[in-house]
Design a protein around this motif. Structure first.
Motif: not given
Length: 410
Positions: A298-303
């Motif tokens: 989720q963090v990497l997708l958001g970034l």
């Protein structure tokens, strides 16, 4: 009292800092994805496995000119028991009869109010639910799966119990206009290099709307019925939030022919407005949710969603370099200008390296030097954002159909 120099320096950092983050994300993804490793998720699915019930779902709106060719290519490559289901969505041409004659099953949907691929997919899913397959592959009517890709995708989705995305690229002839070639190179950056990089870092693969496979257990409950321009992106975000992180299967491929230059602008407007609208709503909440739940995908997708499309990213970066340079001349610290300049140069160097390693078949050297003109060509796309994002679903014209001048694209 804050001095003029301190105020100008603060303003310069305020301008530079957000784009230092965006370029940092871009450089990180490209660095992780620029080199081939020879390893792929397909290695996990290459052993002999029991036959699967596979369904290939093709949403089709007025695709009479190409649907027979698409179905024939599939039939020649997939197991005989594979079900090919065409959803003839609000068709006013001979798509249904041509698809049946080519060997596909067809369901017809007529709803002039609910328009968009998501609604067609939901309609097709309802038809498949009467005899559910093990895996469902979604394929756009103008796309071709690489040899053996359908079986790879279906087995990967079934074994891993998550959505699986093939490498989705657009191919154009060497005589295509520079604008079309550069647009296709931007797609390669997004759908191959950054896709590869993000998944190597532990992120979620982006679902691109075609060449994507689902185990039935996920597809049966997926949120499909939406009018989002970026319905594929929204679908990928939803399944990632649910813990069903999509994976990238690079050894499977899906491709389509490039649109004509006139239609490329329409196509890019729809894609990029959809992306930017979704990113504006979803990016930061994904990062926050991922940090709260310790979810790297989720963090990497958001970034990833924070980074604007390639042309907008570099156009904005160049503009801000000039702005911070002017502030430096007025008395601000040169540090923001220098760091932003170095970062922009690094990102440009990484992009050129991608072109040297992967992009020369997509983008000729003569077209490469036209990139500044491409950015100018894209300005109308971004200006439309200030008047409201594109909200209509507009089908891209296919080869052989008449353009606005009445002539036919070859």
């Amino acid at each position: 009292m804050i001095s003029l120099t301190a105020g100008l320096t603060g303003l310069s950092w305020l301008i530079a800092a957000p784009f230092l983050l965006l370029f940092g994300i871009f450089i990180m993804e490209v660095a992780a994805g620029i080199f081939r490793t020879g390893k792929d998720m397909g290695d996990l699915t290459s052993s002999r496995e029991k036959p699967l019930k596979i369904a290939i779902l093709i949403p089709a709106h007025n695709e009479a000119s190409i649907i027979s060719r698409t179905i024939s290519a599939l039939i020649s490559d997939v197991p005989a028991e594979t079900k090919i289901l065409v959803v003839a969505d609000n068709c006013t041409d001979d798509t249904p009869s041509i698809a049946r004659a080519a060997g596909a099953a067809v369901v017809e949907r007529n709803n002039s109010e609910l328009l968009g691929k998501g609604y067609a997919l939901a309609f097709g899913r309802d038809a498949l639910a009467m005899d559910p397959p093990d895996s469902v592959i979604v394929l756009d009517a103008d796309c071709t799966l690489g040899k053996g890709s359908a079986v790879k995708l279906a087995h990967a989705a079934n074994r891993l119990s998550v959505p699986v995305q093939a490498t989705n690229l657009i191919h154009s002839a060497s005589i295509a206009s520079p604008v079309v070639q550069i647009s296709n190179f931007a797609m390669l950056m997004k759908n191959l290099i950054r896709q590869r990089g993000m998944t190597r870092l532990g992120g979620a693969a982006l679902l691109t709307g075609t060449g994507m496979a689902f185990p039935w257990s996920i597809f049966a409950d997926a949120r499909l019925s939406s009018g989002d321009l970026a319905e594929d992106l929204a679908l990928g975000i939803n399944v990632t939030k649910q813990g069903n992180t999509p994976v990238f299967l690079e050894s499977a491929g899906v491709s389509s022919g490039a649109a004509a230059e006139e239609d490329t602008l329409v196509q890019r407007t729809r894609w990029e407005h959809g992306f930017l609208t979704t990113a504006r709503v979803q990016a930061l909440p994904l990062v926050i949710s991922g940090l709260r739940t310790w979810s790297r995908p989720q963090v990497l997708l958001g970034l990833h969603l924070l980074v604007p499309p390639l042309a907008l990213l570099f156009a904005s970066g160049f503009t801000l370099v000039i702005t911070t340079g002017l502030l430096t001349l007025l008395g601000a610290s040169p540090l923001p200008f220098l760091i932003l300049s170095i970062t922009l140069t690094t990102a440009a160097t990484a992009t050129i390296a991608v072109w040297l390693l992967e992009g020369r078949r997509t983008l000729s050297a003569s077209a490469l030097i036209r990139i500044p003109f491409y950015i100018l060509w894209k300005i109308p796309v971004y200006l439309k954002l200030f008047g409201g994002s594109e909200t209509r679903w507009i089908r891209t014209r296919r080869s052989g159909e008449k353009n606005s001048s009445g002539s036919v694209d070859e």
